[in-house]
Every structure is written in structure tokens, then in C-alpha cells.
Enzyme design. Structure first.
Site, PDB file in Angstrom:
ATOM      1  N   ASP A 189      36.406  15.257 -14.673  1.00 39.59           N
ATOM      2  CA  ASP A 189      35.113  15.822 -14.297  1.00 39.59           C
ATOM      3  C   ASP A 189      34.931  15.639 -12.792  1.00 39.59           C
ATOM      4  O   ASP A 189      35.786  15.058 -12.122  1.00 39.59           O
ATOM      5  CB  ASP A 189      33.986  15.163 -15.100  1.00 39.59           C
ATOM      6  CG  ASP A 189      33.899  13.658 -14.870  1.00 39.59           C
ATOM      7  OD1 ASP A 189      34.668  13.134 -14.033  1.00 39.59           O
ATOM      8  OD2 ASP A 189      33.076  13.009 -15.516  1.00 39.59           O
ATOM      9  N   GLY A 192      29.942  14.227 -10.643  1.00 41.97           N
ATOM     10  CA  GLY A 192      28.523  14.530 -10.479  1.00 41.97           C
ATOM     11  C   GLY A 192      27.659  13.946 -11.580  1.00 41.97           C
ATOM     12  O   GLY A 192      26.624  13.338 -11.310  1.00 41.97           O
ATOM     13  N   GLN A 236      24.806  25.643 -15.691  1.00 43.30           N
ATOM     14  CA  GLN A 236      23.670  24.753 -15.900  1.00 43.30           C
ATOM     15  C   GLN A 236      22.459  25.570 -16.338  1.00 43.30           C
ATOM     16  O   GLN A 236      22.601  26.753 -16.642  1.00 43.30           O
ATOM     17  CB  GLN A 236      23.377  23.966 -14.611  1.00 43.30           C
ATOM     18  CG  GLN A 236      24.381  22.841 -14.335  1.00 43.30           C
ATOM     19  CD  GLN A 236      24.231  21.663 -15.297  1.00 43.30           C
ATOM     20  OE1 GLN A 236      23.274  21.590 -16.076  1.00 43.30           O
ATOM     21  NE2 GLN A 236      25.189  20.747 -15.258  1.00 43.30           N
ATOM     22  N   GLY A 276      24.961  19.994 -18.949  1.00 45.14           N
ATOM     23  CA  GLY A 276      23.528  19.759 -19.090  1.00 45.14           C
ATOM     24  C   GLY A 276      23.016  19.840 -20.514  1.00 45.14           C
ATOM     25  O   GLY A 276      21.824  20.046 -20.731  1.00 45.14           O
ATOM     26  N   ASP A 287      34.569  17.131 -25.228  1.00 45.82           N
ATOM     27  CA  ASP A 287      34.915  15.733 -24.974  1.00 45.82           C
ATOM     28  C   ASP A 287      33.676  14.906 -25.292  1.00 45.82           C
ATOM     29  O   ASP A 287      32.553  15.415 -25.180  1.00 45.82           O
ATOM     30  CB  ASP A 287      35.277  15.503 -23.502  1.00 45.82           C
ATOM     31  CG  ASP A 287      34.035  15.377 -22.636  1.00 45.82           C
ATOM     32  OD1 ASP A 287      33.416  16.407 -22.331  1.00 45.82           O
ATOM     33  OD2 ASP A 287      33.643  14.246 -22.293  1.00 45.82           O
ATOM     34  N   CYS A 336      41.984  10.731 -45.061  1.00 45.38           N
ATOM     35  CA  CYS A 336      42.503  10.654 -43.694  1.00 45.38           C
ATOM     36  C   CYS A 336      43.949  10.173 -43.714  1.00 45.38           C
ATOM     37  O   CYS A 336      44.300   9.235 -44.429  1.00 45.38           O
ATOM     38  CB  CYS A 336      41.648   9.696 -42.867  1.00 45.38           C
ATOM     39  SG  CYS A 336      42.230   9.493 -41.181  1.00 45.38           S
ATOM     40  N   CYS A 378      45.561   9.011 -41.072  1.00 47.48           N
ATOM     41  CA  CYS A 378      45.857   8.198 -39.888  1.00 47.48           C
ATOM     42  C   CYS A 378      46.462   6.851 -40.296  1.00 47.48           C
ATOM     43  O   CYS A 378      46.312   6.411 -41.441  1.00 47.48           O
ATOM     44  CB  CYS A 378      44.599   8.017 -39.037  1.00 47.48           C
ATOM     45  SG  CYS A 378      43.599   6.577 -39.429  1.00 47.48           S
ATOM     46  N   CYS A 423      44.009   4.309 -42.011  1.00 50.24           N
ATOM     47  CA  CYS A 423      43.640   4.582 -43.403  1.00 50.24           C
ATOM     48  C   CYS A 423      44.839   4.410 -44.349  1.00 50.24           C
ATOM     49  O   CYS A 423      44.662   4.126 -45.526  1.00 50.24           O
ATOM     50  CB  CYS A 423      43.047   5.980 -43.523  1.00 50.24           C
ATOM     51  SG  CYS A 423      41.455   6.107 -42.674  1.00 50.24           S
ATOM     52  N   HIS A 469      41.077   5.342 -35.693  1.00 50.75           N
ATOM     53  CA  HIS A 469      40.726   6.220 -36.820  1.00 50.75           C
ATOM     54  C   HIS A 469      39.730   7.305 -36.392  1.00 50.75           C
ATOM     55  O   HIS A 469      39.893   8.471 -36.741  1.00 50.75           O
ATOM     56  CB  HIS A 469      40.139   5.432 -37.994  1.00 50.75           C
ATOM     57  CG  HIS A 469      39.339   6.327 -38.905  1.00 50.75           C
ATOM     58  ND1 HIS A 469      39.932   7.127 -39.862  1.00 50.75           N
ATOM     59  CD2 HIS A 469      38.009   6.625 -38.932  1.00 50.75           C
ATOM     60  CE1 HIS A 469      38.997   7.856 -40.456  1.00 50.75           C
ATOM     61  NE2 HIS A 469      37.830   7.574 -39.912  1.00 50.75           N
TER      62      HIS A 469
HETATM   63 ZN   LIG Z   1      41.837   7.314 -40.720  1.00 50.66          ZN
END
Ligand SMILES: [Zn+2]
Length: 372
Positions: free
Chosen positions: A94, A97, A190, A217, A267, A305, A307, A310, A336
């Protein structure tokens, strides 16, 4: 800007949701995509290998924080951000600002620059549009942002108009200041929740022909419905063939609502921040791991999940880590949560390709509401 290309694969005719591929010098990003936030060139608690395993393709780093510590010149001397943080995929920075407006004691803002006090040592610093670009060129991310003015969401109309016009003028200066040809500079729309101001902002920026556009914004204190309404009014103003990035948003539901309104990039610190606070996002809604009911639960955090957390640990163990204040707790839960966000985006991409984006949202909402 030939090293950047945005390729649209499918657009959902019912909602305007899109899926595509954003080509950058450090690889391809399948959109819509969620970028984990690595404020200080680290996604808090996770190695880049762990971030990669979540399916994340692109990460964000904050210019303001890195300019103060360790300094953009230090990062440049060490070969740039990719090398410095050991992430060879695409990175977005970024402009600094937003942090200047939200974190520091502002001393002065005028058409030339913004003067502020460092939140670290209180020293007086200056940021101009040209410096914001220069610092981001030193850091070396793939996508960089124009310096903008982000006024409070309830700023009076005259103040809002001034911020919009200043943002446009600063965007022109950023465009002019850019020297590197291997970075895509995005303009930032903006205008708070005022559709006329959003239109004025978009119109000014489109004349400068940026390779991508961000919507700034939002998620700064307004009600979710106001954010969605503003997106409804803003995304149709932006060129179809260029990527659209909604800055700093949000919760899983906000991502879904943003995607259904034609946003490509997101993000937010929420998945890692919540992870550090024992709060998990799952296919069944939010789970507070400190809750007593998980004390002897041998099951996974989220049965749907895939991942590593998990697959390998129980809810009871994860809860134990937080109760005992072990550092592995925040690490595993951040891991996770990022993985959950990536799986959500992957499912959205598939739903858009298969023309069932709206039905996908309804299904998610039903399950989240059921579990509350
Ligand atoms: Zn997970």
C-alpha cells in the site's frame, strides 16, 4: 506494463461476479483472491512456507511500517521485499497513506504533502505522492498503490469532495513519478459512501489509465449494508478488463458480497488477528476456541477444512494451547484462518465458473446462520 495482464475467464451474468487470472512478474494470481497481510514483511506467526501451503498466491506488506522499520533503503540494499521476506510470489504494497491517517498524530495535510508524527518514536515525518512511489519502488512489490487521502466515513460533503479531488491530483503525480516499469501502479477510488463522490473519483482516475483500480475508504466504520451499496455504485464505474481491489476488507461474508459485486482482490488482517485471539472461521461459522464446550472435543476445528491444523489437531488441543497461553495456539489458528479464507475464494472461483455464485452465497449464509 506488458508484464501485467488481467485475463477474465468467466463473468456471472446474474451477479457480475468474475473469475480471472492476474499475471504479474512473480507469477499468476487466480482471482477473486485474498491476500494475507504481512504488515512488517511477515504474515504474523507464519513462515512463508506455511503461507504458501494455505493456497495464498499473493501477499500484502505495509509501506508505512516498513519505511519506519527497517527502512526502505535497507530492504532495497538486501535485494527487495521478495528476497528480504523469502516470498517469491506476487506482493502488493500500500502507499502508507492509510496508516498515516489512522495510526499517527497528523500535523498537517495540504495539496503538497502530509506531515505526521511517527507512531514509534514521535519524530516528525513527511509523505508526498512522489515519496510514496519512490519508497514502494525501493521495496519492489509487484503492485504498488497511489498515495490517497482517506477521510473519515462521516466527513461532511465539502471535506469529502476535497479529499476526492486531492486523491485524483496525487494519483496524477504518482503516475508521473513512477520510474520502474516492472510494477503495476493502481489508482484508489475514494468518496466514502456517497455515490456521486465515488463517480467523481472514478472519473478523475480513469483518465489517468491505471493498470488496476482499488476501492478505498470502506470498512472504516460504516454499516455493512452501506459498504455493499457503495460497491454496487462503484464497481460498474470501473473498466471490466482491469483488476479491482477492495482495500482492507474483510470478514468472510464481506468477501463473498464483494466478489458478487465484481471485486477481484482483497486483503485484511482479520484472519490473523482473530486467529491470535482464539477466534476461528469455519464452514459452520465462527468458533470461539476458549469456550468450555471444546475442552474434551476430539474432533477437528472444521471437519470440511483440508488444512494441516484441521487434519492433525483436535479442538481440545487447540483450546488447551490458548488456555495455557502457548505460542503455538495463535500460530495454528492463524494458519487455519488463512487457509479457510483461501478455500472460500477457491470455492467462489469454482462457483463463478459454474454459474452458481448467487446460490453459493445463499448456501453459505444458511449454514452460518444455522450454527449461530
Ligand atoms: Zn483448517
Amino acid at each position: 506494463m506488458s508484464r501485467f495482464r488481467f485475463e477474465l475467464i468467466a463473468v456471472d451474468p446474474q451477479t457480475g461476479a468474475r473469475t480471472g487470472r492476474f499475471h504479474t512478474p512473480h507469477g499468476v494470481v487466480e482471482t477473486p483472491a485474498f491476500m494475507p497481510v504481512g504488515t512488517l514483511a511477515t504474515v504474523k506467526g507464519l513462515t512463508t512456507e506455511m503461507v504458501r501451503q494455505t493456497g495464498a498466491q499473493m501477499v500484502l506488506a505495509n509501506t508505512y511500517h516498513l519505511a519506519l522499520r527497517p527502512g526502505a533503503d535497507v530492504v532495497e540494499e538486501l535485494g527487495g521485499l521478495h528476497k528480504f521476506m523469502n516470498w517469491d510470489g506476487p506482493i502488493l504494497t500500500d502507499s502508507g497513506g492509510f496508516q498515516v491517517f489512522s495510526l499517527t498524530a497528523l500535523r498537517k495535510i495540504d495539496d503538497h504533502h502530509v506531515v505526521f508524527k511517527s507512531h514509534i518514536d514521535g519524530s516528525l515525518l513527511e509523505l508526498t505522492p512522489e515519496q510514496a512511489v519512490r519508497i514502494q519502488e525501493q521495496l519492489g512489490a509487484d503492485v504498488i498503490m497511489c498515495l490517497d487521502e482517506c477521510p473519515p466515513h462521516d466527513a461532511p460533503p465539502e471535506r469529502l469532495r476535497q479529499a476526492v479531488d486531492r486523491t485524483t491530483a496525487w494519483a496524477a503525480r504518482c503516475r508521473e513519478a513512477q520510474q520502474r516499469s516492472d510494477q503495476a501502479l493502481f489508482g484508489i477510488v475514494q468518496g466514502a459512501t456517497d455515490p456521486e463522490m465515488r463517480a467523481r473519483s472514478a472519473e478523475g482516475l480513469l483518465k489517468l489509465d491505471f493498470p488496476g483500480y482499488a476501492i478505498g475508504g470502506l470498512s472504516v466504520g460504516e454499516a455493512p449494508e452501506e459498504m455493499y451499496r457503495t460497491l454496487d455504485a462503484t464497481t460498474p464505474l470501473l473498466p471490466t478488463e482491469k483488476p479491482r481491489y477492495l482495500m482492507g476488507v474483510g470478514k468472510p461474508i464481506d468477501l463473498v458480497e464483494g466478489v458478487l459485486r465484481g471485486v477481484d482482490l482483497f486483503d485484511c488482517v482479520i484472519p490473523t488477528r482473530n486467529g491470535r485471539n482464539a477466534s476461528a472461521f469455519t464452514s459452520q461459522g465462527q468458533v470461539k476456541l476458549r469456550n468450555q464446550k471444546h475442552r474434551t472435543d476430539p474432533g477437528p476445528l472444521d471437519p470440511e477444512c483440508a488444512c494441516p491444523v484441521c487434519r492433525q489437531y483436535s479442538r481440545a488441543y487447540l483450546r488447551h494451547l490458548f488456555i495455557a497461553e502457548e505460542m503455538l495456539g495463535p500460530i495454528l489458528l492463524s494458519w487455519h484462518n488463512i487457509a479457510y479464507y483461501q478455500q472460500l475464494m477457491q470455492n467462489l472461483r469454482l462457483a463463478i465458473r459454474e454459474g452458481r455464485a448467487a446460490a453459493f452465497r445463499e448456501g453459505l449464509l444458511a449454514r452460518w446462520n444455522e450454527s449461530v
